[in-house]
Design a protein around this motif. Structure first.
Motif, PDB file in Angstrom:
ATOM      1  N   ARG A   1      -3.145  47.120 -41.080  1.00 10.90           N
ATOM      2  CA  ARG A   1      -4.164  46.185 -40.612  1.00 10.90           C
ATOM      3  C   ARG A   1      -4.292  46.142 -39.087  1.00 10.90           C
ATOM      4  O   ARG A   1      -5.390  46.334 -38.544  1.00 10.90           O
ATOM      5  N   GLU A   2      -3.206  45.885 -38.389  1.00 11.90           N
ATOM      6  CA  GLU A   2      -3.282  45.713 -36.939  1.00 11.90           C
ATOM      7  C   GLU A   2      -3.663  47.009 -36.234  1.00 11.90           C
ATOM      8  O   GLU A   2      -4.436  46.997 -35.267  1.00 11.90           O
ATOM      9  N   ALA A   3      -3.131  48.115 -36.712  1.00  6.95           N
ATOM     10  CA  ALA A   3      -3.457  49.403 -36.077  1.00  6.95           C
ATOM     11  C   ALA A   3      -4.930  49.730 -36.242  1.00  6.95           C
ATOM     12  O   ALA A   3      -5.590  50.206 -35.300  1.00  6.95           O
ATOM     13  N   ILE A   4      -5.485  49.486 -37.415  1.00 10.97           N
ATOM     14  CA  ILE A   4      -6.909  49.760 -37.632  1.00 10.97           C
ATOM     15  C   ILE A   4      -7.772  48.819 -36.803  1.00 10.97           C
ATOM     16  O   ILE A   4      -8.784  49.228 -36.218  1.00 10.97           O
ATOM     17  N   LEU A   5      -7.383  47.548 -36.714  1.00  7.95           N
ATOM     18  CA  LEU A   5      -8.151  46.597 -35.904  1.00  7.95           C
ATOM     19  C   LEU A   5      -8.138  46.995 -34.426  1.00  7.95           C
ATOM     20  O   LEU A   5      -9.184  46.946 -33.751  1.00  7.95           O
ATOM     21  N   GLN A   6      -6.988  47.394 -33.910  1.00 10.48           N
ATOM     22  CA  GLN A   6      -6.926  47.812 -32.514  1.00 10.48           C
ATOM     23  C   GLN A   6      -7.782  49.051 -32.273  1.00 10.48           C
ATOM     24  O   GLN A   6      -8.477  49.155 -31.258  1.00 10.48           O
ATOM     25  N   LEU A   7      -7.740  49.973 -33.220  1.00  9.24           N
ATOM     26  CA  LEU A   7      -8.568  51.173 -33.109  1.00  9.24           C
ATOM     27  C   LEU A   7     -10.044  50.805 -33.149  1.00  9.24           C
ATOM     28  O   LEU A   7     -10.852  51.337 -32.372  1.00  9.24           O
TER      29      LEU A   7
END
Length: 539
Positions: free
Chosen positions: A207-213
């Protein structure tokens, strides 16, 4: 067998139904080893329970059934488990080796037909090694595996040793650097990119990695049904991608030029038979090669874990020191009205009937935080999926094979995995009637199950399709007995409601922990949503 299962399970349940092929070791498992055994009413129900337990825990479930017809009774549930990638060991057994045994079935062929793995014990000495192998395969492949333990070896004497199941490591598949550079170049050059997360992204904690991307490359985020609400509350979130999309999502999707998916098979519902991805560049990331281009051609495919791929793209972007400005359309997306609304419909509650959408939103609001939510399949889903909020890690859809009726037993298995919160099931009346016998299993096991039956007294899909064939939809009507009364006869608590006020006793039961609980919601078949609630109901 009994000692092996007791050590391997370590207090976790075995689901099953007794017969000649398994009663010897199941009896010893309970009596001598103190094992936890949950007896289902039907063999298919036992497999669905194992499926639900596996999905709720992420661990390998164990189910045990006997010969021939007991095994064939599991076919639909086993196929559902296979298509849902549930790790499950199904202990079965070949019949006695006599000429033309009347319960003989080709177990290996049956496993292949259902999409399950197969392991066979051929001699007593192979029993323990093949048990190890079945559990290792089920975990490594995230798939059901049938273990054939022939009747003839059940009373053989062998020396016991503890389970030797290897601990699974290295499941996070990393992308190769060239693919990361290529994909990053595409995302940066996109005019209107979109990132779509599937169940694989939930499983990998992406979740967090995709949101940051997404924020770095100016891409709104969406999910498949199985990852529903993964990005709930975030300004980049546009909800479910596909036939359940909101107007705000549809408006943005019209101008998308690049779509990148993370751990999503991109099936016909997610892509509207691939129409939503046509004339767009598709970048697909998944750990399973079978998911790549499964429903339409991907332009770029990367075999990698969702979180690992998203993080690799972020790291490479930071290394490159490229600066990206926030796009104006991202502010437009964040400000879009009703972008995450769950109440985009006009209620039809009244005249002795409850709008299913009102009922499902109500149940969703009274469930304790962290509750597991399970859905059967049927016309009622248009009144459920767009209008509830779920924790995607505790959200189970028992419809990968498109069979109604599997939800009840699946929810029983999920409830057996957690006793700290309720497990809630949304099910139509047809599916409920097919599975309600396993509500008795929840009663016997004392499980925290809430079963909402959305009862319009007909088979909903057939109600619609009969019209297409020029017949009266009334041919789909069935005058069921009261589900609430049937539930009470099985020992469950039950409430029957024809107006919203009559649901209050059910809310009190949930707050007081009076489970299992069945809530029968009486609905008007002519006013049930036939499309997502954001669209006016029509024929």
């Amino acid at each position: 067998m009994a000692k092996y299962l007791a050590e391997e399970r370590a207090g976790r349940p075995v689901f099953g139904l007794m017969g000649d092929a398994n009663l010897g070791y199941l009896g010893a498992f309970m009596e001598r080893e103190g094992g936890r055994y949950i007896a289902a009413a039907l063999e298919g129900g036992a497999v669905s329970m194992g499926d639900g337990w596996a999905r709720a825990t992420g661990e390998v479930a164990v189910v045990s059934v006997t010969h021939g017809p007991a095994l064939t009774n599991t076919l639909t549930a086993l196929t559902e488990a296979a298509r849902s990638r549930s790790g499950l060991v199904l202990l079965a057994g070949s019949t006695p080796e006599v000429n033309d045994h009347f319960q003989y079935v080709d177990i290996e062929g049956f496993a292949r037909f259902a999409g399950a793995g197969f392991v066979k014990v051929r001699t007593p000495a192979e029993l323990l090694p093949m048990l190890d192998r079945a559990f290792a395969r089920a975990a490594a492949e995230s798939a059901p595996v049938i273990l054939d333990i022939p009747y003839g070896v059940l009373r053989a004497e062998i020396e016991y040793r503890a389970p030797r199941i290897p601990t699974l490591h290295g499941r996070r598949l990393l992308p190769d650097p060239e693919s990361v550079d290529e994909v990053l170049g595409l995302l940066i050059s996109a005019k209107r990119p979109l990132l779509v997360a599937g169940r694989g992204a939930v499983a990998s904690g992406a979740r967090e990695a995709i949101l940051q991307l997404a924020r770095a490359v100016n891409a709104p985020v969406m999910t498949t049904l199985l990852a529903k609400d993964f990005f709930d509350g975030e300004p980049e979130n546009l909800g479910i991608h596909g036939t359940l999309s909101t107007p705000a999502a549809i408006e943005y999707m019209a101008d998308v030029d690049i779509v990148m998916s993370f751990g999503a098979s991109l099936n016909h519902h997610t892509t509207d038979s691939f129409a939503l991805l046509r004339d767009r560049i598709l970048i697909q990331t998944d750990v399973d090669p079978r998911a790549i281009s499964g429903y339409g051609p991907a332009h770029h495919a990367v075999l990698a874990d969702a979180r690992a791929m998203a993080q690799a793209l972020l790291d490479r972007l930071r290394e490159s020191e490229l600066e990206t400005r926030r796009a104006i359309y991202m502010d437009v997306v964040a400000a879009a009205p009703h972008r995450e609304s769950k109440d985009l419909y006009e209620s039809t509650t009244g005249d002795g009937f409850i709008d299913m959408r009102d009922a499902t939103r109500w149940l969703n609001s009274v469930l304790p935080e962290g509750s597991v939510q399970v859905s059967d399949v049927g016309r009622f889903v248009y009144s459920t999926w767009p209008h509830i909020t779920v924790d995607p890690a505790r959200w189970i859809y028992a419809g990968a094979f498109g069979s109604i009726g599997l939800g009840t037993a699946t929810a029983v298995g999920a409830a057996a995995a957690r006793d700290d919160v309720p497990t809630a099931l949304y099910v139509g009346d047809g599916g409920a009637m097919q599975g309600i016998v396993e509500l008795g299993t929840a009663v016997r096991a004392g499980l925290p199950l809430v079963m909402m039956v959305l009862n319009d007294q007909c088979y909903g899909a057939e109600y619609l399709k009969l019209k297409w064939f020029g017949s009266s939809p009334e041919q789909s009507f069935i005058d069921w007995s009261s589900f609430a009364e049937v539930a009470k006869s099985l020992g469950a608590h039950a409430v029957r409601a024809t107006c919203m006020a009559e649901l209050e006793p059910a809310a009190e039961a949930i707050r007081a922990g009076r489970f299992p609980l069945l809530i029968e919601v009486v609905a008007d078949p002519g006013k049930v949503a036939n499309r997502p609630g954001i669209v006016p109901m029509d024929d």
